[in-house]
Design an enzyme around this catalytic site. Structure first.
Site, PDB file in Angstrom:
ATOM      1  N   LYS A  97       0.867  -1.167   0.000  1.00 24.18           N
ATOM      2  CA  LYS A  97       0.000   0.000   0.000  1.00 24.18           C
ATOM      3  C   LYS A  97       0.911   1.225   0.000  1.00 24.18           C
ATOM      4  CE  LYS A  97      -2.941   2.701   3.065  1.00 24.18           C
ATOM      5  NZ  LYS A  97      -3.537   2.768   4.419  1.00 24.18           N
ATOM      6  N   ALA A 184      -9.299   5.117   5.125  1.00 22.60           N
ATOM      7  CA  ALA A 184      -9.134   6.259   6.019  1.00 22.60           C
ATOM      8  C   ALA A 184     -10.443   7.016   6.243  1.00 22.60           C
ATOM      9  CB  ALA A 184      -8.070   7.242   5.516  1.00 22.60           C
ATOM     10  N   GLY A 185     -10.710   7.296   7.523  1.00 21.59           N
ATOM     11  CA  GLY A 185     -11.835   8.147   7.888  1.00 21.59           C
ATOM     12  C   GLY A 185     -13.101   7.434   8.288  1.00 21.59           C
ATOM     13  N   ASN A 206      -9.029   0.957  10.455  1.00 23.47           N
ATOM     14  CA  ASN A 206      -8.037   0.766  11.502  1.00 23.47           C
ATOM     15  C   ASN A 206      -8.417   1.523  12.772  1.00 23.47           C
ATOM     16  OD1 ASN A 206      -4.370   1.074  11.697  1.00 23.47           O
ATOM     17  ND2 ASN A 206      -5.829   0.401  13.183  1.00 23.47           N
TER      18      ASN A 206
END
Length: 267
Positions: A97, A184-185, A206
């Site tokens: 990634k 993300a977010g 995460n």
């Protein structure tokens, strides 16, 4: 109905990817992976201590996961390329990634440097998944450079603010002929389901897991939400409209009932 996700030639049974940062202890990570039923797990190479098994996060990962090292900490393409090569030489496989972040306030990815890293690493045989700010032109360049999937952010990393880039992500789903993985977010299972309903291939979570009061239970919730969102997308949600419309013809039913009970009405 067969509904498979294949990235880099690898068939994936789960559309939930999980990260391994911020957990209170490494011992939580295998429990979270098991509860979520995730198959792809990402880890920052800088957090891996190969010389000390107890401090080596990789020792806590199940054998059947797809390990995806990330280039967290890279500030430009050259640093990302170097980290990816080190990870592969250390036995972490050829998935990577790409994270290139030189903005220390909002931690937004540098799409230009990311494209350069994708070009080099794809030619070297890496399965490259670039983390990027959702931009159609940049996504197209990453696809042309050999990316295996595109990973637009839903909101700034670590914020748990949800799918703030919804319309931009929808454009990528419509226009890019590669799996789109929202990264993300995402902070709530309902937001993961919302993303899946757009037609994205997967979501990566995460912070929402690591900062939950019960990370294992939250992981299970996210796994179910991703499955539900995918099923909803495949089912094809009904059209929306402004005016109300009864699902059953109640007016006719009441009129018939009134006629049957009135004087002279037929029973």
């Amino acid at each position: 109905m067969e509904d498979s996700l294949v990235i880099g030639g690898v068939p994936l049974r789960s559309r939930l990817f999980v990260g391994t940062g911020k957990f209170a202890s490494y011992e939580q990570i295998p429990e979270v992976i098991k509860a979520s039923r995730a198959q792809v797990v990402t880890v920052a190479l800088r957090r891996v201590d190969f010389g000390t098994p107890k401090e080596n996060m990789l020792e806590y990962l199940p054998d059947d996961v797809v390990l995806m090292p990330n280039t967290s900490g890279a500030r430009n393409a050259s640093e990302a390329i170097r980290i990816a090569r080190i990870a592969r030489e250390a036995g972490c496989g050829n998935w990577v990634k790409i994270e290139v972040v030189n903005d220390q306030k909002y931690l937004l990815p540098d799409n230009f440097e990311t494209i350069k890293a994708v070009e080099v690493l794809a030619k070297e045989g890496f399965i490259v998944l670039p983390y990027m700010s959702p931009d159609l032109a940049a996504a197209r360049r990453m696809a042309d450079a050999g990316a295996a999937a595109i990973m637009p952010l839903g909101a700034p990393i670590g914020t748990n603010r949800g799918l703030r880039t919804k319309e931009l992500v929808q454009i990528l789903v419509s226009e890019i002929d590669l799996p789109i993985v929202v990264d993300a977010g995402i902070g709530r299972p309902s937001e993961a389901a919302e993303a899946m309903e757009l037609g994205v291939a997967a979501v990566l979570v995460n912070t929402a897991l690591a900062t939950a009061d019960n990370p294992v239970l939250m992981a299970e919730a996210f796994g179910l939400a991703v499955e539900a969102g995918r099923k909803a997308f495949l089912a094809g949600p009904g059209a929306t409209q402004r005016s109300a419309e009864a699902s059953s013809p109640l007016t006719g039913f009441l009129r018939d009932s009134e006629g049957a009970s009135s004087p002279g009405g037929k029973a």
